[in-house]
Write a protein that holds these residues in place. Sequence first.
Motif, PDB file in Angstrom:
ATOM      1  N   TYR A   1       3.210   5.903   6.910  1.00 47.00           N
ATOM      2  CA  TYR A   1       2.513   7.174   6.694  1.00 47.00           C
ATOM      3  C   TYR A   1       3.457   8.364   6.881  1.00 47.00           C
ATOM      4  CZ  TYR A   1      -0.583  11.123   7.420  1.00 47.00           C
ATOM      5  OH  TYR A   1      -1.181  12.357   7.324  1.00 47.00           O
ATOM      6  N   ALA A   2       4.352   8.266   7.844  1.00 46.63           N
ATOM      7  CA  ALA A   2       5.254   9.380   8.149  1.00 46.63           C
ATOM      8  C   ALA A   2       6.221   9.686   7.017  1.00 46.63           C
ATOM      9  CB  ALA A   2       6.031   9.089   9.430  1.00 46.63           C
ATOM     10  N   GLN A   3       6.399   8.761   6.082  1.00 47.51           N
ATOM     11  CA  GLN A   3       7.359   8.943   4.990  1.00 47.51           C
ATOM     12  C   GLN A   3       6.647   9.477   3.741  1.00 47.51           C
ATOM     13  OE1 GLN A   3       9.488   5.225   4.595  1.00 47.51           O
ATOM     14  NE2 GLN A   3      10.265   5.318   6.681  1.00 47.51           N
TER      15      GLN A   3
ATOM     16  N   LEU B   1       0.837  -1.197   0.000  1.00 47.08           N
ATOM     17  CA  LEU B   1       0.000   0.000   0.000  1.00 47.08           C
ATOM     18  C   LEU B   1       0.875   1.252   0.000  1.00 47.08           C
ATOM     19  CD1 LEU B   1      -2.749   1.466   0.313  1.00 47.08           C
ATOM     20  CD2 LEU B   1      -2.461   1.208   2.802  1.00 47.08           C
ATOM     21  N   VAL B   2       0.634   2.114  -0.981  1.00 45.15           N
ATOM     22  CA  VAL B   2       1.275   3.429  -1.026  1.00 45.15           C
ATOM     23  C   VAL B   2       0.141   4.438  -0.857  1.00 45.15           C
ATOM     24  CG1 VAL B   2       2.800   4.976  -2.293  1.00 45.15           C
ATOM     25  CG2 VAL B   2       2.977   2.494  -2.629  1.00 45.15           C
ATOM     26  N   SER B   3      -0.039   4.877   0.358  1.00 43.98           N
ATOM     27  CA  SER B   3      -1.235   5.632   0.728  1.00 43.98           C
ATOM     28  C   SER B   3      -1.163   7.113   0.356  1.00 43.98           C
ATOM     29  CB  SER B   3      -1.453   5.502   2.234  1.00 43.98           C
ATOM     30  OG  SER B   3      -2.458   6.389   2.674  1.00 43.98           O
TER      31      SER B   3
ATOM     32  N   ARG C   1       6.545   8.245  -0.319  1.00 46.23           N
ATOM     33  CA  ARG C   1       5.307   7.870  -1.007  1.00 46.23           C
ATOM     34  C   ARG C   1       5.125   8.696  -2.275  1.00 46.23           C
ATOM     35  NH1 ARG C   1       1.091   9.321   2.035  1.00 46.23           N
ATOM     36  NH2 ARG C   1       2.162  10.150   3.865  1.00 46.23           N
ATOM     37  N   ARG C   2       5.453   9.975  -2.179  1.00 39.06           N
ATOM     38  CA  ARG C   2       5.342  10.847  -3.343  1.00 39.06           C
ATOM     39  C   ARG C   2       6.339  10.441  -4.419  1.00 39.06           C
ATOM     40  NH1 ARG C   2       6.552  15.272  -1.053  1.00 39.06           N
ATOM     41  NH2 ARG C   2       8.740  15.138  -1.614  1.00 39.06           N
TER      42      ARG C   2
END
Length: 289
Positions: free
Chosen positions: A242-244, A218-220, A248-249
């Motif tokens: 999530y903090a990263q 999952l890449v949220s 993710r971008r």
Amino acid sequence: MERRHAIDQTRNSITAASLSALSRRQRADLSGRTDGVIGVLFAGKWCGPCEEFVQLLRRCYAQVRDSGEQFEVVFVSADKDREDFEHLSADMPWWRIDFDDFPSLNKMRCLFKIQDIPCLSLVDMASGQTIISNACDLVREHPDGRGFPWRPRSYEQLMVDGLLDKDGQLCDYSRIQGAFKALYFAANWCPPCKAFTPELREMAGRICSRGLKFEVILVSSDRTAESFEQHRGAAPWLAVPYAQAGRRRELAERFGVQGIPSLLVLDQHDRLVCRNARAHVAEDPLAQC
């Protein structure tokens, strides 16, 4: 040959446009520029976030140039009248395409496939290749220009920091070496994602039940940590923490993800084998192929 043509087209589209240096009020030509980075800025006065971003970019531009980097910016206006164009560009310390040069303005918008503004595309002038299609978030995160020009990391480099397992523990990416991987770009707030997630969960289960090594990552795009955890609760797959947000971008940028939900598949050697796997899930929900 096609790659060479694309490189030449990118460079020529930038350098052939009619440019004016606001600081010197004179015509200029960048056709001889073969080094450094050029940022192509798409913005308009009517767009509220654009004016704020232009001010951030001015600071970043000054910091980068003061550090000795070769960095130029070309402004491509999205304004409807000259008054707004002049207002927004009045204090810009960089180049701009003339408001009346409609062919160049339209060519640039088409070349960079602009959908939203503000948008800052960074182009390597030595190769003519786009470094980042939209660096606005990076400018917001690093107005001091730290890390410029933010060249994308490879997929292998992006996986070095590991992934969250279903228990929320960080695990090494090597744990899933030799498996097929599905990168799932989605968000809990997105209705189409909520509809697709159960379908993907069922298909992944069928594939694994056949003894195949298959992992979903999952890449949220969730906007809060709470939403992210709710998302993982609905489908406890591996996930980029999530903090990263930057990581993710970067993954979305590397694979050219333009919207969500988006699903792509890598083989056992991390080679991209399917860019639009979401369509395959819809066409083959029983995973018979």
